[in-house]
Design an enzyme around this catalytic site. Sequence first.
Site, PDB file in Angstrom:
ATOM      1  N   GLN A  34      -7.899   6.255  -7.019  1.00  0.00           N
ATOM      2  CA  GLN A  34      -6.767   7.158  -7.175  1.00  0.00           C
ATOM      3  C   GLN A  34      -6.298   7.192  -8.628  1.00  0.00           C
ATOM      4  OE1 GLN A  34      -4.414   5.173  -4.244  1.00  0.00           O
ATOM      5  NE2 GLN A  34      -4.479   3.256  -5.360  1.00  0.00           N
ATOM      6  N   ASP A  90       2.261  -3.268  -4.918  1.00  0.00           N
ATOM      7  CA  ASP A  90       3.339  -3.507  -5.879  1.00  0.00           C
ATOM      8  C   ASP A  90       4.033  -4.839  -5.641  1.00  0.00           C
ATOM      9  OD1 ASP A  90       5.678  -2.931  -3.928  1.00  0.00           O
ATOM     10  OD2 ASP A  90       4.493  -1.108  -3.816  1.00  0.00           O
ATOM     11  N   GLU A 109      -4.747  -5.397  -0.429  1.00  0.00           N
ATOM     12  CA  GLU A 109      -4.615  -4.156  -1.200  1.00  0.00           C
ATOM     13  C   GLU A 109      -5.997  -3.705  -1.649  1.00  0.00           C
ATOM     14  OE1 GLU A 109      -4.038  -0.981  -3.195  1.00  0.00           O
ATOM     15  OE2 GLU A 109      -2.200  -1.870  -2.368  1.00  0.00           O
ATOM     16  N   ASP A 140     -10.594  -3.701   1.306  1.00  0.00           N
ATOM     17  CA  ASP A 140     -10.270  -2.593   2.198  1.00  0.00           C
ATOM     18  C   ASP A 140      -9.559  -3.165   3.424  1.00  0.00           C
ATOM     19  OD1 ASP A 140     -10.320  -0.629   4.191  1.00  0.00           O
ATOM     20  OD2 ASP A 140     -12.204   0.209   3.481  1.00  0.00           O
ATOM     21  N   GLY A 141      -8.312  -2.749   3.643  1.00  0.00           N
ATOM     22  CA  GLY A 141      -7.539  -3.287   4.751  1.00  0.00           C
ATOM     23  C   GLY A 141      -8.158  -3.018   6.106  1.00  0.00           C
ATOM     24  N   ASP A 158       1.856  -0.698   4.678  1.00  0.00           N
ATOM     25  CA  ASP A 158       2.610  -0.171   3.530  1.00  0.00           C
ATOM     26  C   ASP A 158       1.648   0.650   2.679  1.00  0.00           C
ATOM     27  OD1 ASP A 158       4.315   0.312   1.449  1.00  0.00           O
ATOM     28  OD2 ASP A 158       4.392  -1.754   0.725  1.00  0.00           O
ATOM     29  N   SER A 159       1.294   1.820   3.196  1.00  0.00           N
ATOM     30  CA  SER A 159       0.226   2.612   2.597  1.00  0.00           C
ATOM     31  C   SER A 159       0.764   3.893   1.980  1.00  0.00           C
ATOM     32  CB  SER A 159      -0.813   2.978   3.662  1.00  0.00           C
ATOM     33  OG  SER A 159      -0.258   3.908   4.579  1.00  0.00           O
ATOM     34  N   THR A 160      -0.121   4.592   1.279  1.00  0.00           N
ATOM     35  CA  THR A 160       0.182   5.951   0.866  1.00  0.00           C
ATOM     36  C   THR A 160       0.041   6.868   2.080  1.00  0.00           C
ATOM     37  OG1 THR A 160      -2.125   6.200   0.159  1.00  0.00           O
ATOM     38  CG2 THR A 160      -0.531   5.580  -1.531  1.00  0.00           C
TER      39      THR A 160
END
Length: 273
Positions: A34, A90, A109, A140-141, A158-160
């Site tokens: 990204q 983060d 993450e 990779d989760g 807690d993802s995009t």
Amino acid sequence: MKLIENWFSERYSDNLQLSFRVSDQLLSIKTDYQRIDLFDTYDFGKLLAIDGTVQLTERDEYIYHELITMIPYHMTKNPPQSALVIGGGDGGAARRLLDLGLNKIVNVEIDGQVVEVSKRFFPDLSSAFTDKRVNLIIDDGIKYVRKCNEKFDLVIIDSTDPEGPAEGLFSMEFYSDITKILSDGGVIVSQSGSPFYQPKALKLAYTGMRRLFKDVKVYTGFIPTYPSGFWSFTIASEDAMNPRKPAIKGKYFNEDVLDGVFKLPQFVKDLIT
């Protein structure tokens, strides 16, 4: 990312965007997954954007991170001792979980560059990764959960938004794998987008969990820098979820919030029925 006259804008549609006046662009990089941009804004301090969408700002990050951790913390059958965080590079979710006294936190993450950017520009958030109770894994989760043989009291997604590398985090297959790693009385929670601008994300999360978990609820909160300022989270468990009386307060979270976040406007109820 190119700024227009010192303004960063997140586009919600062809006809609408939210703009922040920027004093400086601190970073712009393209990772394997990204694009990451970091701005210093006049009203919200440092702002982290991924693929052009706001992820957090210094001024209001506490709201999102308290909502995604402190609500599910109070919905488990017993006070949770362990948590798996998928995403959250983060460090904000892990930091809040540490404040809640959890003994074991695994944070997975996919993009290590998110972690490095947070360490550089958001040291208070990323300080969680130096705590011995936190195991940070760059992976990779989805793959991690598939092969995981541990049990967790909390699983926090807690993802995009559900596109690109995060798309699989809203899938039935992923939720099915989650059922195998939740402890008795444990809960899963996922951010599920703006009910106003992203109703498909909410419906995707809710309907997917509804097929696999006995109790599924949606709760919402006010996050000024997210689309419409109105954000949803979907929480589920194999057991009936009844909030425990909170003994703590946050900057946003308190007993009234724990009760109020589950009171949904009619249009949100209509989305999930």
